[in-house]
Design an enzyme around this catalytic site. Structure first.
Site, short mmCIF file in Angstrom:
data_model
loop_
_atom_site.label_atom_id
_atom_site.label_comp_id
_atom_site.label_asym_id
_atom_site.label_seq_id
_atom_site.Cartn_x
_atom_site.Cartn_y
_atom_site.Cartn_z
N ASP A 129 0.90 -1.31 0.04
CA ASP A 129 -0.12 -0.18 0.06
C ASP A 129 0.78 1.20 0.01
O ASP A 129 0.48 2.14 0.73
CB ASP A 129 -1.05 -0.03 1.16
CG ASP A 129 -1.96 -1.21 1.29
OD1 ASP A 129 -2.32 -1.58 0.20
OD2 ASP A 129 -2.26 -1.54 2.49
N LYS A 155 2.10 1.89 -4.90
CA LYS A 155 2.61 1.01 -6.52
C LYS A 155 1.78 1.63 -7.54
O LYS A 155 2.32 1.95 -8.83
CB LYS A 155 2.83 0.01 -6.00
CG LYS A 155 3.76 -0.57 -5.02
CD LYS A 155 3.80 -2.09 -4.70
CE LYS A 155 2.73 -2.44 -4.27
NZ LYS A 155 2.20 -2.07 -3.09
N GLY A 160 -4.38 -4.38 -3.90
CA GLY A 160 -5.37 -3.30 -4.17
C GLY A 160 -4.85 -1.99 -4.57
O GLY A 160 -3.96 -1.40 -3.94
N HIS A 161 -4.78 -1.73 -5.97
CA HIS A 161 -4.09 -0.62 -6.20
C HIS A 161 -4.92 0.43 -6.76
O HIS A 161 -5.74 0.23 -7.63
CB HIS A 161 -3.04 -1.17 -7.34
CG HIS A 161 -2.09 -2.18 -7.08
ND1 HIS A 161 -1.28 -2.71 -7.79
CD2 HIS A 161 -1.82 -2.65 -5.80
CE1 HIS A 161 -0.63 -3.60 -7.14
NE2 HIS A 161 -0.84 -3.51 -5.90
N GLN A 208 2.03 -6.16 -3.05
CA GLN A 208 2.48 -6.24 -1.69
C GLN A 208 3.79 -5.38 -1.60
O GLN A 208 4.16 -4.45 -2.14
CB GLN A 208 2.82 -7.71 -1.19
CG GLN A 208 1.62 -8.52 -0.85
CD GLN A 208 0.72 -8.98 -2.57
OE1 GLN A 208 1.43 -9.50 -3.27
NE2 GLN A 208 -0.47 -8.53 -2.92
P1 GDP Z 1 -0.70 0.32 -3.58
O1 GDP Z 1 -1.32 -0.95 -3.03
O2 GDP Z 1 0.84 0.24 -3.37
O3 GDP Z 1 -0.95 0.46 -4.93
O4 GDP Z 1 -1.16 1.53 -2.79
P2 GDP Z 1 -2.97 1.62 -2.42
O5 GDP Z 1 -3.49 2.15 -3.59
O6 GDP Z 1 -3.24 0.53 -1.83
O7 GDP Z 1 -2.84 2.74 -1.28
C1 GDP Z 1 -2.74 3.95 -1.75
C2 GDP Z 1 -3.45 5.08 -1.25
O8 GDP Z 1 -2.93 6.19 -1.37
C3 GDP Z 1 -4.39 5.09 -2.27
O9 GDP Z 1 -5.83 5.50 -1.97
C4 GDP Z 1 -4.02 6.27 -3.42
O10 GDP Z 1 -5.02 6.95 -4.16
C5 GDP Z 1 -3.40 6.97 -2.21
N1 GDP Z 1 -2.15 7.89 -2.78
C6 GDP Z 1 -1.47 7.59 -3.22
N2 GDP Z 1 -0.33 8.60 -3.78
C7 GDP Z 1 -0.71 9.68 -2.97
C8 GDP Z 1 -0.19 10.94 -2.55
O11 GDP Z 1 0.88 11.52 -3.00
N3 GDP Z 1 -1.02 11.53 -1.84
C9 GDP Z 1 -2.03 11.10 -1.19
N4 GDP Z 1 -2.93 11.96 -0.24
N5 GDP Z 1 -2.69 9.90 -1.43
C10 GDP Z 1 -2.06 9.19 -2.33
P1 IMO Z 2 -0.71 -4.16 -2.30
O1 IMO Z 2 -0.21 -4.80 -3.46
C1 IMO Z 2 -0.92 -4.65 2.12
C2 IMO Z 2 -1.11 -8.49 3.65
C3 IMO Z 2 -2.23 -8.97 4.55
C4 IMO Z 2 -1.85 -9.88 5.48
C5 IMO Z 2 -0.57 -10.53 4.76
C6 IMO Z 2 -1.03 -11.96 4.25
O2 IMO Z 2 -2.04 -3.58 -2.27
O3 IMO Z 2 0.32 -3.51 -1.63
P2 IMO Z 2 -2.48 -12.73 2.17
O4 IMO Z 2 -3.92 -12.57 1.98
O5 IMO Z 2 -1.60 -12.21 1.17
O6 IMO Z 2 -2.18 -14.25 2.65
O7 IMO Z 2 -2.32 -11.77 3.62
O8 IMO Z 2 -0.09 -9.59 3.64
N1 IMO Z 2 -1.29 -7.93 2.49
C7 IMO Z 2 -1.23 -6.98 2.11
N2 IMO Z 2 -1.11 -5.73 2.92
N3 IMO Z 2 -1.30 -4.45 0.77
C8 IMO Z 2 -1.27 -5.27 -0.10
O9 IMO Z 2 -1.23 -5.39 -1.32
C9 IMO Z 2 -1.56 -6.73 0.56
N4 IMO Z 2 -1.54 -8.17 0.20
C10 IMO Z 2 -1.40 -8.74 1.37
O10 IMO Z 2 -3.10 -7.73 5.12
O11 IMO Z 2 -1.11 -9.06 6.50
MG MG Z 3 -2.89 -1.58 -1.84
#
Ligand code: GDP
Ligand code: IMO
Ligand code: MG
Length: 429
Positions: free
Chosen positions: A13, A16, A40-41, A225
């Site tokens: 999270d 990416k 979840g991206h 991840q």
């Molecule tokens: P990922 O799993 O690494 O792709 O990250 P996620 O999408 O799960 O979580 C990142 C969250 O931060 C998402 O809700 C994005 O829309 C938000 N986000 C990404 N870059 C920024 C930023 O520079 N500032 C803010 N406030 N939110 C951001």
């Molecule tokens: P993105 O790509 C954050 C965490 C789960 C749990 C552990 C194992 O959005 O960064 P699993 O279901 O993979 O067996 O769970 O890994 N986890 C993540 N945490 N972002 C993710 O993906 C994750 N994918 C798995 O919360 O701690």
């Molecule tokens: Mg994510």
């Protein structure tokens, strides 16, 4: 003919998806190499928000090709519905744009039931998985009892295979886990239709990528991840079941290492973690709540996949330095710097102690890691909203100092800083 790899340097999270969306602009192919729909991206484009779980983030750029590699585990129902949802929003998701590796393993309802049963059995030491069946699907892969995506070419025999697999796992669920077995017809309903829908997407992904690289195209490898969730390099067992680090890109896509010329680490300006496991810089107080936000903003720290509140804490540079070493990072992108506006003082962990003795590197053994206490360096904060800033020199000097400090500690250039979720909320550095 280079490949660039995007990797999370913390616990996932990091942002990416939005970074891949940025880099996809100058790439030809975007390929996901590991994990499943546990990822979840989130990507914001104008007023629209896209939450991608399996489809590479490059899909949001018209004309770019996408691939899901053999290192990914695929729930056919989840992938079919994600692709259909994107089509309903007007995106071209035709099979000549999106390829699914024949060698990717399939997640079944039995894997999901086993994931939940495993977690229940662990009680207080539950991993806190996303309950998407990830661990059991990779278990079957390693045990050589898994189903591969290529089987979906023939939906009739595929459904027979799934039926036999569920019959077998039902015995496990009932006899070992003492939980209710799955109703087979309900469990596999939709599988035939999903296989029919996905069959045209099946492809030899390593060959496609090889041909693209040979033709001088740029392949962007999208990680899921983060480094500390990697099955080998994370803090086991509080990890996921795949290789989230750079090696996962090579095996998960089937490309040679010589193609890779950039390994881009995505680092959130602070730390978050979802699920169980140690987190040395976690803030279980009002400061942690402030970092998490209230849920009013779409970027507040609540899981994209499960909606769970993310645990929040200060930036841990031992974690980022570790990710730099394990992945051979060439550069960093720092995300969410805007979230740090409004703190008088910012703390950054730059070493640990164990029973008072200094430790300056991250140690992966669970007990040792749990015993570590962070040592913080204090940096002055800033009060200004920085979401509108577009150049490094226009950032408050204390925000510049925060980035400079991270560069100094990691020895890596911070090439891009993001200060909001929208496409244009970036600063090149
Ligand atoms: P990922 O799993 O690494 O792709 O990250 P996620 O999408 O799960 O979580 C990142 C969250 O931060 C998402 O809700 C994005 O829309 C938000 N986000 C990404 N870059 C920024 C930023 O520079 N500032 C803010 N406030 N939110 C951001
Ligand atoms: P993105 O790509 C954050 C965490 C789960 C749990 C552990 C194992 O959005 O960064 P699993 O279901 O993979 O067996 O769970 O890994 N986890 C993540 N945490 N972002 C993710 O993906 C994750 N994918 C798995 O919360 O701690
Ligand atoms: Mg994510």
């Amino acid at each position: 003919m280079p490949a660039h790899v995007v990797i999370g340097t913390q616990w996932g999270d990091e942002g990416k998806g939005r970074v891949v969306d940025l880099l996809a602009m100058n790439s030809d192919f975007v390929a996901r190499y590991a994990g499943g729909d546990n990822a979840g991206h989130t990507i914001r484009i104008g007023e629209e928000t896209f939450k991608l779980h399996l489809v590479p983030s490059g899909v949001l750029h018209p004309g770019k090709r996408c691939a899901i590699g053999g290192g990914v585990v695929v729930n056919p129902l989840a992938l079919a519905s994600e692709l259909q949802g994107l089509a309903e929003r007007g995106l071209d998701i035709s099979p000549n744009r999106v390829a699914l590796a024949e060698t990717a393993h399939i997640i079944t309802p039995a894997h999901i039931a086993l994931d939940k049963a495993n977690e229940a059995q662990r009680g207080d030491s539950a991993i806190g998985t996303t309950c998407r069946g990830i661990g059991p699907a990779y278990t079957d892969k390693a045990a050589r009892t898994g189903l591969r995506a290529g089987s979906m070419r023939n939906p009739d025999t595929f459904v027979d295979q799934v039926r036999r697999h569920i019959e077998y796992n039902n015995r496990l669920l009932a006899d070992v886990y003492k939980t209710s077995p799955l109703d087979i017809d309900t469990a596999i309903s939709g599988m035939h239709a999903a296989a029919e829908f996905l069959a045209p997407y099946l492809a030899d992904v390593p060959l496609l990528l090889h041909q693209a690289l040979q033709a001088g195209k740029i392949v962007l490898c999208e990680g899921a991840q983060g480094t500390l969730l990697d099955i080998d390099h994370g803090i086991y067992p509080y990890v996921t079941s795949s290789s989230a680090t750079v090696g996962g890109a090579i095996t998960g896509l089937g490309i040679g290492p010589h193609y890779i010329d950039r390994v881009i680490g995505v680092t959130k300006a602070y730390s978050t973690r979802v699920g169980g496991g140690p987190f040395p810089t976690e803030l279980r107080d009002a400061l942690g709540d402030k970092l998490r936000g209230t849920g009013d903003n779409p970027w507040d720290e609540y899981g994209t996949t499960t909606g769970r509140p993310r645990r929040c804490g200060w930036l841990d540079t031992l974690v980022v330095r570790y990710a730099a070493r394990i992945n051979g990072l060439t550069e960093l992108v720092v995300t969410k710097l805007d979230v740090l506006s409004g703190f008088d003082t910012l703390q950054v962990a730059n070493s640990y102690t164990i029973d008072g003795a200094p430790v300056d590197t991250l140690l992966c053994d669970l007990e040792t890691h749990q015993a570590c206490r962070p040592v913080y360096h204090n940096l002055p904060g800033w009060s200004e909203d920085i979401m509108h800033v577009r150049s490094f020199t226009n950032l408050p000097s204390t925000a510049q100092g925060y980035i400079d400090y991270l560069e100094e500690l990691t020895g890596l250039p911070v090439k891009t800083i993001t200060i909001g979720p929208a496409r244009d909320q970036t600063i090149e550095h």
